[in-house]
Design an enzyme around this catalytic site. Structure first.
Site, PDB file in Angstrom:
ATOM      1  CE  LYS A 105      -4.279   0.719   0.368  1.00  0.00           C
ATOM      2  NZ  LYS A 105      -5.424  -0.028  -0.152  1.00  0.00           N
TER       3      LYS A 105
HETATM    4  P1  NAD Z   1     -13.230   7.398  -3.748  1.00  0.00           P
HETATM    5  O1  NAD Z   1     -11.917   8.614  -3.255  1.00  0.00           O
HETATM    6  O2  NAD Z   1     -13.332   7.433  -5.015  1.00  0.00           O
HETATM    7  O3  NAD Z   1     -14.002   7.683  -2.831  1.00  0.00           O
HETATM    8  C1  NAD Z   1     -14.455   7.809  -1.833  1.00  0.00           C
HETATM    9  C2  NAD Z   1     -16.167   7.864  -0.746  1.00  0.00           C
HETATM   10  O4  NAD Z   1     -16.488   8.235   0.504  1.00  0.00           O
HETATM   11  C3  NAD Z   1     -16.196   9.968  -1.857  1.00  0.00           C
HETATM   12  O5  NAD Z   1     -17.866  10.061  -2.229  1.00  0.00           O
HETATM   13  C4  NAD Z   1     -16.123  10.712  -0.680  1.00  0.00           C
HETATM   14  O6  NAD Z   1     -16.249  11.837  -0.700  1.00  0.00           O
HETATM   15  C5  NAD Z   1     -16.544   9.866   0.748  1.00  0.00           C
HETATM   16  N1  NAD Z   1     -16.012  10.175   2.264  1.00  0.00           N
HETATM   17  C6  NAD Z   1     -15.090  10.077   2.476  1.00  0.00           C
HETATM   18  N2  NAD Z   1     -14.756  10.084   3.856  1.00  0.00           N
HETATM   19  C7  NAD Z   1     -16.174   9.965   3.938  1.00  0.00           C
HETATM   20  C8  NAD Z   1     -16.486  10.255   5.648  1.00  0.00           C
HETATM   21  N3  NAD Z   1     -15.981   9.939   6.151  1.00  0.00           N
HETATM   22  N4  NAD Z   1     -17.988  10.603   5.340  1.00  0.00           N
HETATM   23  C9  NAD Z   1     -18.431   9.910   4.175  1.00  0.00           C
HETATM   24  N5  NAD Z   1     -18.414  10.242   2.989  1.00  0.00           N
HETATM   25  C10 NAD Z   1     -16.411   9.822   2.770  1.00  0.00           C
HETATM   26  O7  NAD Z   1     -12.457   6.462  -2.945  1.00  0.00           O
HETATM   27  P2  NAD Z   1     -12.827   4.774  -3.317  1.00  0.00           P
HETATM   28  O8  NAD Z   1     -11.679   4.164  -4.110  1.00  0.00           O
HETATM   29  O9  NAD Z   1     -14.234   4.166  -3.705  1.00  0.00           O
HETATM   30  O10 NAD Z   1     -12.439   3.673  -1.695  1.00  0.00           O
HETATM   31  C11 NAD Z   1     -13.648   3.496  -1.208  1.00  0.00           C
HETATM   32  C12 NAD Z   1     -12.601   2.819   0.385  1.00  0.00           C
HETATM   33  O11 NAD Z   1     -13.218   1.986  -0.588  1.00  0.00           O
HETATM   34  C13 NAD Z   1     -11.590   3.288   0.517  1.00  0.00           C
HETATM   35  O12 NAD Z   1     -11.777   2.770   1.966  1.00  0.00           O
HETATM   36  C14 NAD Z   1     -10.575   1.989  -0.271  1.00  0.00           C
HETATM   37  O13 NAD Z   1      -9.691   2.201   0.810  1.00  0.00           O
HETATM   38  C15 NAD Z   1     -11.943   1.031  -0.411  1.00  0.00           C
HETATM   39  N6  NAD Z   1     -11.533  -0.183  -1.653  1.00  0.00           N
HETATM   40  C16 NAD Z   1     -11.241   0.576  -2.826  1.00  0.00           C
HETATM   41  C17 NAD Z   1     -11.278   0.408  -4.698  1.00  0.00           C
HETATM   42  C18 NAD Z   1     -10.871   0.260  -5.168  1.00  0.00           C
HETATM   43  O14 NAD Z   1     -10.492  -0.058  -6.390  1.00  0.00           O
HETATM   44  N7  NAD Z   1     -11.250   1.671  -5.535  1.00  0.00           N
HETATM   45  C19 NAD Z   1     -10.836  -1.188  -3.703  1.00  0.00           C
HETATM   46  C20 NAD Z   1     -11.017  -2.181  -2.320  1.00  0.00           C
HETATM   47  C21 NAD Z   1     -11.219  -1.653  -1.463  1.00  0.00           C
END
Ligand code: NAD
Length: 417
Positions: A105
């Site tokens: 990471k």
């Molecule tokens: P992103 O940056 O595309 O979106 C994050 C979203 O969460 C946004 O809408 C943001 O406004 C919102 N957000 C952030 N902090 C917040 C809070 N405290 N309360 C409410 N909303 C909040 O990120 P993503 O890629 O969608 O990732 C989201 C989660 O999924 C993370 O935990 C990430 O580690 C996990 N994840 C992502 C992937 C991937 O392929 N992108 C894969 C596995 C896990």
């Protein structure tokens, strides 16, 4: 300084698993810390001419099964311990979903919503130049995570080939790239779709009809928006969604397509007209059937777990549930699909991108989706059966399967370097 909640939770889950499976101390010690971790300071000069300083981190937790894999998080408060905890989770996730990778990471301590896309590119190129010796198809392959996206991965890909003086790279250095640059069709949607496939499998086991399902989604970025759109398409009622600015609720079901269009224009969910405002904390305890935390870590804690009304919690986010909250949810009989299974669709399709780029092949969307669907279902059933046979929660079952596999790989490699 207080230990990061992500790392605390990752270490708690490992310790609990180690006790249950009588893991040898030498393995426990080895898996409690990353194999390598790096902290660097970036000093890019932004397009305005201003020089800034940004803390950045990489953790390569374990590579027994293959090169470390894991996304780049860009948030203002990410710290080294978060990155270590997330890399540990990646080790279990890749082992569980069955791809030949280990856990890694990265984190960059900056808010990407407050900078221009040109400055974001400058910062990411500065990061990649600074850590290039730790990145590569046989070492560590980054991907998008919170705050980073497909466009960013394109810049990383270019930065590496530019530094090498070549047009293409020899092997895959980064996944989640634009399709034009060797990315794979369907990667952007893979994590959200994978979340949905595990929800479908859970509903089947629990006898929940998807058409009667009321769904709440916290976080409307890559993962949350794709999962919400898919579930709406399959006939579920998405009754609430939120982003960092707040949420919107409509008990009759939100029109997700319109909401996505609105978000592109407005930039925030909270001013969508077709519903009533709801706070992020109220969304979590809303009366619904499926709750998808798809934002940041530690959202379900000992303070709100008792009030959760959902029958199924599908962890789209990494580490959204604290250990105390997890035990409360288990006692309440809430069916939790753990993050290392639920959101593993992204890394699975990243693996397809890795093999595609190595072989200079191009897979079709149909092929990618079929393989993703099959793999998510298979692994869900494996974890479900293990949990039933050993009377464990889905999280404990998933952790046991993953930790045993990683220790088997460590043993198979032998004890000497
Ligand atoms: P992103 O940056 O595309 O979106 C994050 C979203 O969460 C946004 O809408 C943001 O406004 C919102 N957000 C952030 N902090 C917040 C809070 N405290 N309360 C409410 N909303 C909040 O990120 P993503 O890629 O969608 O990732 C989201 C989660 O999924 C993370 O935990 C990430 O580690 C996990 N994840 C992502 C992937 C991937 O392929 N992108 C894969 C596995 C896990």
């Amino acid at each position: 300084m207080q230990q990061s909640e992500i790392l605390t939770s990752a270490l708690f889950n490992l310790k609990k698993t180690a006790e249950r499976i009588n893991l040898k101390d030498c393995f426990f010690e080895r898996l409690s810390s990353p194999k390598e971790e790096f902290k660097i300071t970036l000093n890019p000069t932004l397009s305005s001419g201003r020089a800034i300083h940004i803390k950045a981190f990489i953790s390569l937790h374990n590579d027994a099964l293959g090169p470390s894999k894991g996304g780049i998080r860009m948030t203002p408060n990410v710290c080294i311990d978060d990155v270590v905890g997330l890399s540990m989770e990646m080790t279990w996730k890749t082992a569980l979903i069955g791809v030949p990778f280990g856990g890694g990471k990265s984190g960059l301590c900056i808010d990407p919503t407050n900078i221009t896309s040109a400055d974001k590119e400058i910062i990411l190129r500065s990061f990649i130049r600074g850590v290039k010796r730790h990145v590569g198809p046989e070492v560590y392959i980054p991907a998008p995570d919170m705050g980073t996206n497909e466009e960013d991965m394109g810049h990383i890909r270019d930065c590496i080939s530019y530094s090498n003086g070549t047009s293409i790279t020899s092997g895959c250095y980064v996944t989640g790239k634009p399709i034009l640059l060797g990315g794979i069709i369907g990667r952007r949607e893979a994590t959200g779709k994978g979340v949905v496939y595990t929800i479908l499998a859970a509903c089947e086991k629990l006898g929940i009809n998807l058409q009667d399902c009321r769904v709440a989604v916290q976080g409307f970025g890559n993962v949350g928006s794709v999962a919400a759109a898919q579930l709406a398409q399959l006939g579920s009622r998405v009754i609430a969604v939120s982003d960092i600015t707040g949420g919107i609720r409509n008990d009759l079901g939100l029109n997700i397509e319109n909401l996505i269009k609105h978000l592109k224009i407005s930039g925030k969910i909270s001013d969508f007209k077709d519903g009533e405002p709801i706070s992020n904390s109220d969304l979590l305890t809303l009366d619904c059937d499926v709750l998808i935390p798809a934002a940041s870590q530690s959202q379900i804690t000992e303070y709100n777990a008792e009030k959760i009304k959902a029958k199924v919690v599908a962890e789209g986010a990494n580490s959204p549930t604290s250990p105390d909250a997890d035990s409360i949810l288990n006692k309440k009989g809430v069916f939790v699909i753990p993050d290392i299974l639920c959101n593993a669709g992204g890394v699975f399709v990243s693996y397809l991108e890795y093999t595609q780029e190595t072989q200079r092949e191009q897979m079709t969307l149909q092929e990618v989706e079929l393989r993703l669907n099959n793999r998510m279902k298979e692994r869900f059933i494996d974890v479900y059966k293990y949990s039933q046979n050993h009377t464990l929660s889905m999280r404990d079952a998933a952790m046991e399967i993953a930790v045993i596999k990683v220790t088997e790989a460590l043993t198979a490699r032998g004890y000497l370097p």
